[in-house]
Each structure stands twice: as C-alpha cells, then as structure tokens.
Design an enzyme around this catalytic site. Structure first.
Site: not given
Length: 270
Positions: A131, A144
């Site tokens: 990501s 995260y």
C-alpha cells in the site's frame, strides 16, 4: 501454462487479480477463507482453494494441493490482508497482533512454503500487495501502516536474498482503490474509539475517508489487476509499482516535507 497462486481471492483486488489472470490464460489457484465467494471465478477457470493465511495447517494444505495438481508454482500474488484502524491507546493487543498475523506473518509464512519449489525451478515471482501506507505514517492507523512498512522492508530483504535463484520479489503499492477495505477499516476505527478521547477524531476521519473512497477518482481494482499482470510478464519488473488515486502525490510529497509540516498536514489529509 504458468501456475499462479492468488491469496485473498474472494473479494476486492484479489478477486479481480485472479479473474484477470485466469482469463489471460494462466492456471490460477484462488485462495481464501470463504471458498463459496470464489464460485463465480470458476467460470474463467480459477481453481478455488481454502486458505487461512494465519493458520499453519491451512497454509501447508493449500500449497500441497496446488503442487499435487500443477507440479510447479510460477508466482504467488499475496493479496490477502485487511486494515484495522484506531488510535494506539485504544487498539487492544489482540487486534494489533491480528493485523500483523494477516498482513505480515501469515503472508511471509506462505511465501516460505513456496520458495523451495521456486528455487528448484530457478524461477518464480513473489508479488506482494502492499500500500502507499507502507511509505509514510498516519494518525489513527498506526498498526495498519506499521504492518505495511514491515511488509515493504521484508520484501526488500527477500528480493536481495533470492535473486540469485531466479526469483523476483515485487511490491504493488496501491493508493485509494474502491473495495470493502475502507468500510472494514472504518468499522474497526469506530469500535476502538467509541467512548474514548479519540471518538470525535475518529468520526472526522471516517467522514473524510468515506468521501475520498466514494470519489469518482478512486481507482478500480482492475487497475491493480492489470499492474500485477504487467509485473508477471515484464522481463525486468520494477521492485515497486506505486499506482492508483493519490498514491504518487501523497508518497512523493511526504518524502520531502519537514517532519513538523508532515505532522500538521497528514492529519488534515487523512
């Protein structure tokens, strides 16, 4: 026919990746916890496998089934993962550990299982869906973002370790992509913030995230699927593919801003 294992194939980016690769002529094994959700993928030739990346027996069984049927594995696309948002003060240990079990430890354990076959073949590709979160930091999402930073570092290390065996390790770093991911992340955020000093901040973050992910500019999982296929077929794939809505301006901007300015700007952006 090259054999590809795609994890997280029951929804979102993993589903689209498995679909597109099978339609392009690859032998694709789609792996996920919920096998029933992959039923439509059978129409393009995807072979469903039950897989919980956090369970050792499940990982071993899935790889064994694939090798028994295909006798080789040419690539793994590690697309299984999820986002769990929340302030570090309010996220409980079990949830923080689960974030790493799925996004890091389970992913790397599955990768370890396929590496001996790739070494024997002297070829293979490990494609990890990371990501843009692996390239900067954010409030209310530390665990995260930390899991994606860890995945980036481990992928870099692995790439240098296995290149002499003909194995390439590639990171896909999406920006804002339409999927169920955002709804799940925001659900975790609100649950962890309820009744705490961070509740108002969590609500503001959800409003902004909902708006961003609902934007007409948000990327479609199709873009990620096409990029994965490009990384599979390129003779000299890049180590990183930073793609999708807001990915490049966000990462490039945060790389050059002073820390004090980032600490002021990123919370407003998020």
């Amino acid at each position: 026919m090259k054999t590809i294992l795609v994890t997280g194939a029951s929804s979102g980016m993993g589903y689209r990746i498995a679909h597109n690769l099978a339609a392009a002529g690859y032998q694709v094994f789609g792996a996920a916890r919920h096998v029933d959700r992959m039923e439509p993928l059978k129409t393009v030739g995807v072979i469903p496998l039950q897989l919980d990346v956090t369970d050792e027996a499940s990982r071993t069984a899935a790889v064994h089934q694939l090798i028994q049927r295909a006798h080789r594995i040419d690539a793994v696309v590690n697309a299984a993962g999820y986002g769990s948002f929340g302030a570090q003060e309010t996220v409980i240990d079990a949830e923080a550990k689960q974030q790493f079990e799925v996004n890091v430890f389970g992913l790397m354990a599955l990768t370890r299982l396929v590496l001996p076959y790739m070494r024997k073949q002297q070829s293979g590709r490990i494609i990890n869906i990371s990501s843009m979160a692996g390239r900067f930091s954010s409030p209310m999402a530390g665990w995260y973002f930390a899991s994606k930073h860890a995945l980036e570092t481990l992928s870099d290390s692995l790439r240098m370790e296995v290149r002499r065996f003909g194995i390439k390790v590639i990171l896909i770093e999406p920006g804002v992509v339409k999927s169920r991911w955002e709804a799940i992340a925001m659900q975790h955020l609100q649950q962890s913030a309820a009744g705490t000093a961070y509740e108002a901040q969590a609500r503001a973050m959800q409003r902004n995230m909902d708006h961003t992910y609902a934007s007409k500019h948000a990327s479609h999982p199709e873009l990620i699927a096409r990029t994965v296929q490009k990384a599979l077929e390129s003779k000299h794939p890049r180590a990183r593919y930073l793609i999708g809505y807001l990915a490049k301006p966000t990462v490039w901007g945060t790389q050059f801003l002073p820390t004090a300015l980032k600490d002021w700007l990123i919370p407003k952006f998020m």
